[in-house]
Scaffold this motif. Sequence first.
Motif, mmCIF file in Angstrom:
data_model
loop_
_atom_site.group_PDB
_atom_site.id
_atom_site.type_symbol
_atom_site.label_atom_id
_atom_site.label_comp_id
_atom_site.label_asym_id
_atom_site.label_seq_id
_atom_site.Cartn_x
_atom_site.Cartn_y
_atom_site.Cartn_z
ATOM 1 N N SER A 1 -6.442 5.531 -10.630
ATOM 2 C CA SER A 1 -4.831 5.853 -10.951
ATOM 3 C C SER A 1 -4.386 5.026 -12.091
ATOM 4 N N GLU B 1 0.732 -1.178 -0.104
ATOM 5 C CA GLU B 1 -0.080 -0.189 0.024
ATOM 6 C C GLU B 1 0.658 1.266 0.326
ATOM 7 N N SER B 2 1.761 1.474 0.722
ATOM 8 C CA SER B 2 2.704 2.409 0.647
ATOM 9 C C SER B 2 3.499 2.611 -0.559
ATOM 10 N N TYR C 1 2.197 1.807 -3.537
ATOM 11 C CA TYR C 1 1.506 2.077 -4.861
ATOM 12 C C TYR C 1 1.526 3.606 -4.886
ATOM 13 N N GLU C 2 1.596 4.417 -4.075
ATOM 14 C CA GLU C 2 1.532 5.927 -4.527
ATOM 15 C C GLU C 2 2.779 6.310 -5.099
ATOM 16 N N ASP C 3 4.090 5.610 -4.488
ATOM 17 C CA ASP C 3 5.266 5.909 -4.965
ATOM 18 C C ASP C 3 5.468 5.428 -6.501
ATOM 19 N N VAL D 1 3.053 5.283 -8.667
ATOM 20 C CA VAL D 1 2.059 6.136 -9.485
ATOM 21 C C VAL D 1 2.971 7.632 -9.711
ATOM 22 N N LYS D 2 3.764 8.072 -8.702
ATOM 23 C CA LYS D 2 4.568 9.260 -8.941
ATOM 24 C C LYS D 2 5.596 8.979 -9.703
ATOM 25 N N SER E 1 -10.425 3.282 -1.099
ATOM 26 C CA SER E 1 -8.997 3.059 -1.504
ATOM 27 C C SER E 1 -9.062 2.456 -2.677
ATOM 28 N N HIS F 1 4.424 9.420 -13.185
ATOM 29 C CA HIS F 1 3.940 10.780 -13.414
ATOM 30 C C HIS F 1 5.130 11.620 -13.810
ATOM 31 N N SER G 1 -9.864 4.499 -5.768
ATOM 32 C CA SER G 1 -8.550 5.564 -6.233
ATOM 33 C C SER G 1 -7.638 4.726 -6.844
ATOM 34 N N LYS G 2 -7.264 3.721 -6.353
ATOM 35 C CA LYS G 2 -6.129 2.978 -6.974
ATOM 36 C C LYS G 2 -6.569 2.470 -8.439
#
Length: 1120
Positions: free
Chosen positions: A734, A675-676, A678-680, A682-683, A727, A686, A730-731
């Motif tokens: 993305s 989970e921690s 996943y955002e990384d 996506v970044k 959540s 991007h 959102s995933k």
Amino acid sequence: MDDHPETSRNRSKRKRSKTETEERTSDANEEVEERGDDFEEVRPKSKRNRAAKDATSPAVLNPDQSLIDVIKGNEIQIPQVVKLWVGRYEKDPKQAMVELLTTLFEACGAKYRIKEELLDETDVDDVVVALVNLARNGEVEDYQGSKRKDFKNFKDNLLSLWDSLITECQDGPLFDKMLFDKCMDYIIALSCTPPRIYRQVASLMGLQLVTSFITVAKALGAQRETTQRQLNAENKKRTEGPRLESLNKRLSETHDKILVLEEMMRKIFSGLFVHRYRDIDPNIRTSCIESLGVWVLSYPSLFLQDLYLKYLGWTLNDKNAGVRKASVHALQKLYDADDNVPTLGLFTERFSNRMIELADDSDVSVAVCAIGLVKQLLRHQLLPDDDLGPLYDLLIDDPAEVRRAIGELVYDHLIAQKFNSPQSSSRGSDSGSSEVHLSRMLQILREFSAEPILSIYVIDDVWEYMKAMKDWKCIISMLLDENPLIELTDDDATNLVRLLSASVRKAVGERIVPASDTRKQYYNKAQKEIFENNRRDITIAMMKNYPLLLRKFMADKAKVPSLVEIIVHMNLGLYSLKRQENNFKNVLQLMKQAFLKHGDKEALRSCVKAIKFCSTESQGELKDYALNKLKNLEDELNDKLKSAMKEAGDGDEYSLLVNLKRLYELQLSWSVPIESLYEDIVKVLHSFRNVDDEVVSFLLLNMYLHVAWTLQSIVNSETVSEASLTSLLSKRNSLFEELEYFLGTPSEDKEGSKCGNQLACRVCIILAEAWCLFRKANFSSTKLEHLGYCPDTSVLQRFWKLCEQQLNISDETEDEDTKKEYIEETNRDAVMIASAKLVVGNAVPKEYLTPEIISHFGMHGTSVAEIVKHLITVIKKNDDFPNIFIEALKRAYDRHLVDLSKSDDKSFTSKSFLECKDLATRLSGTFMGAARNKHKSDILKIVRDGIEYAFLDAPKQLSFLEGAVVHFVPKLPVIDILEILKDVQSRTENVNTDEDPSGWRPYHTFVDSLREKYVKNEGLPENIADEKERRRSGRPRKRRNIEGKRLFDEESSSEEEDSISGSDREDAHDEEEKQDEEEEEEAPLIHSIRSSSKLRSLKLSRDENKGQRKGVSASRTSGA
């Protein structure tokens, strides 16, 4: 005279007893003749003898029973009936001879009897001509080929009768130069006649005569040898006397009888065999070769010479597999006898190449037998090793039976070296040890080092015969270099690790090579026990040595995959029973290190498989330890990924790629908490749009797998929190945003870049899988309904555009990618399967995507065509498939119009038009047999809609008629063709087609095609097939050379039959096909005048008004 008593006294007791027995037997026979039926009262019979007497009593009680009745009946009666017949022959030879010849003819199926008084004057040729005429008139019955239960033993009984007859006649009629000479004349003559049944039965009888003659000749030969020994012994004692005269006379008579028998054998061989071994009937040829093999083996003094052996060599090239197999079997038995080998030298030199070629025969059974024959040649050292090269190529052949046979040969010849000379085999006392055998096996595997899969094939072939492959301790010892006398190169060590892994899998019942039979294997209880015992032995052998092997080969990426997977086939419970927990923990630690050390697909996948097995199959404390190690591995991988993402910002992407691959392999097997991360991820996508395509692929893959695992946990949980749903949404959003971004940036600017193509494939496949995962149908009428998703049309169009680009990649580019990792997940087949899943699963609207997919039917090779074919099968279950078909044809035709607008090059535009025609051919081909009637209205709709589309923009789109619509017309009934013809013609009533002749050419071609289809079917609206069949049956058919069970071949004669070869048979087959074609062409020619007049009338109708056209049409219909 004084010597005579001494001679008598010097005889052995056995000889005297034999003489006394013969005297008693002759006295008994005389008594039987005198007392007749009262013989049974001479002495009482035991109950067993009386029972045997009762079983055979019908033959004794019915002396008038004919020979043919016995052949059709019970074989137990044959010896007694033959004995009675011989008695009749001795009393009245002519009458008995007529009876035997009549039986001979009736066995062939013909009822014909020679008059007794004309027996001597009757010519054999005249009788044979009469018999042939009987067959010509159909007055012959096929007993041998009959399926009646009464005749199931006819062939065996017939052969038994002749064998019993020769055995019974060996002391008299066999050598009277009348009985069997006459029989042989008729048998040889009948074997050369056109009726097949005559040739079949006569050949069987003739071949059996030779076999029975050999039995008698061998007995006489043994008697001759005994007499010769007696004579030699007698000559040492005296030079003359009645005893010597008697022995000399007996020796001379016996020798003369053998010469007579051999002369009769030669007569049948030259008169029957040399013609029938190349008969058109393969069964006759097989019988000849089987018999020749028996003759050579049982009577080598006459037949073991090149004059006869050459026929076995020639038939190795026979067209029929059964004949080739019979020849190989015969040769195997010959070479099996060591005494025959010296005589076979010249024959072997002449035909050994053909024997080797037969190892790759089209018939698997022949190939296996031929490999066995080659083994015989090697055993006698008749083949040089240089000639065996083609055989070793068969180690990787398709039929498993051939591979196993070659594996046995390789083991015997190259590994065990059983065929070497005694001197070389006795040089080393340890020549049969496991180390020696394994060293020789490694020498073979060196030839396949570059292709691991080929090495596995070789191991699979030899495994069954090579015990050293199950010597686990020996293999491990060699890998650990415990024997200083054996030094392994790096390639040898790699091959030995592969051999160990493959052998372990075989020992526990797994397949190590792909099988043509994909059904699940089932084993009985005994086999399962063997596998469990093998698993136990492997575990005990590996328990202490496994950590040593892993440490030694940890850094070698070629060895790690095979070595690590061995634990999957071990019994982990034994670690606790044997108190080897520390070794288990060491193995797990080493596997974790191997996973974090390597970045190759095979090594990673093997490590994941092994670690998962240990964490699920171990028990108690060991299981807890394995789960903790797994958790530590996930945490360590998370840390490595975070660090790698920071390094990627500085331009170092390698570490990120390797760790993403590790995460991907883990997520394929179980859910990893990221989970921690996943955002990384996506970044990174991007922030770094210029990241390597392979890195982007694995970023997207890991995102998709995490979303899929999250969705599964929500679906499977009893209570779902709002936060978890938010959540997940959102995933998911993305993921879709990133995927749709890459839809908008296809790899056009990276044309020729392999990674660009792979990324595009990944995007298409991941997007299709995600759409299927979140399709609305999965969540409708549930609490999770708002998770459902369906892409809009613009996104779907961009998706398919990218898919099309991947489908159109050249074969050369795709071939270059074959050696890249994960290529099987990113090829054209995978893209097409993903697209088809969207249609079948109703994840997207069918109206757009389905016709697009079907329009590519046949454009991208066989494998893609098969995928589309399966999709069409599913689509045809829906009612709207005619619309989909016509839309698919329009899409293919639109591509052709685009090509026309881009270029005037005919070679370029004709390709797209041919693709359109090929699509129409394939789609129309789906309406075969019963489907043609079932979908009659659907076919008509496709044709009508196609015509409508073609005339929307006439004459520009008229070529659609020729390219698409015309292929569906033959599937329609005649009455519908007529209606379509009227409809098409009515569309041009007020149009001047001469203004643009080239533009309207497809229209005229289409109309002519409709007329042709209509006229060809006689213009009959109903029962066309029945009417045509009735018309054909009223016309006399040509007589054909029908293959199979035919009694008489009208076109052939005995000379022609003798000269039949393989090419002659092919010519006969071609002639038959030609006759078929002529018959097919004759049917319409009969009505050619009417057909041509109809064509003229239809052509004229184009210039007349509508009312006149109706009149012509009505008159034509009524006239037909």
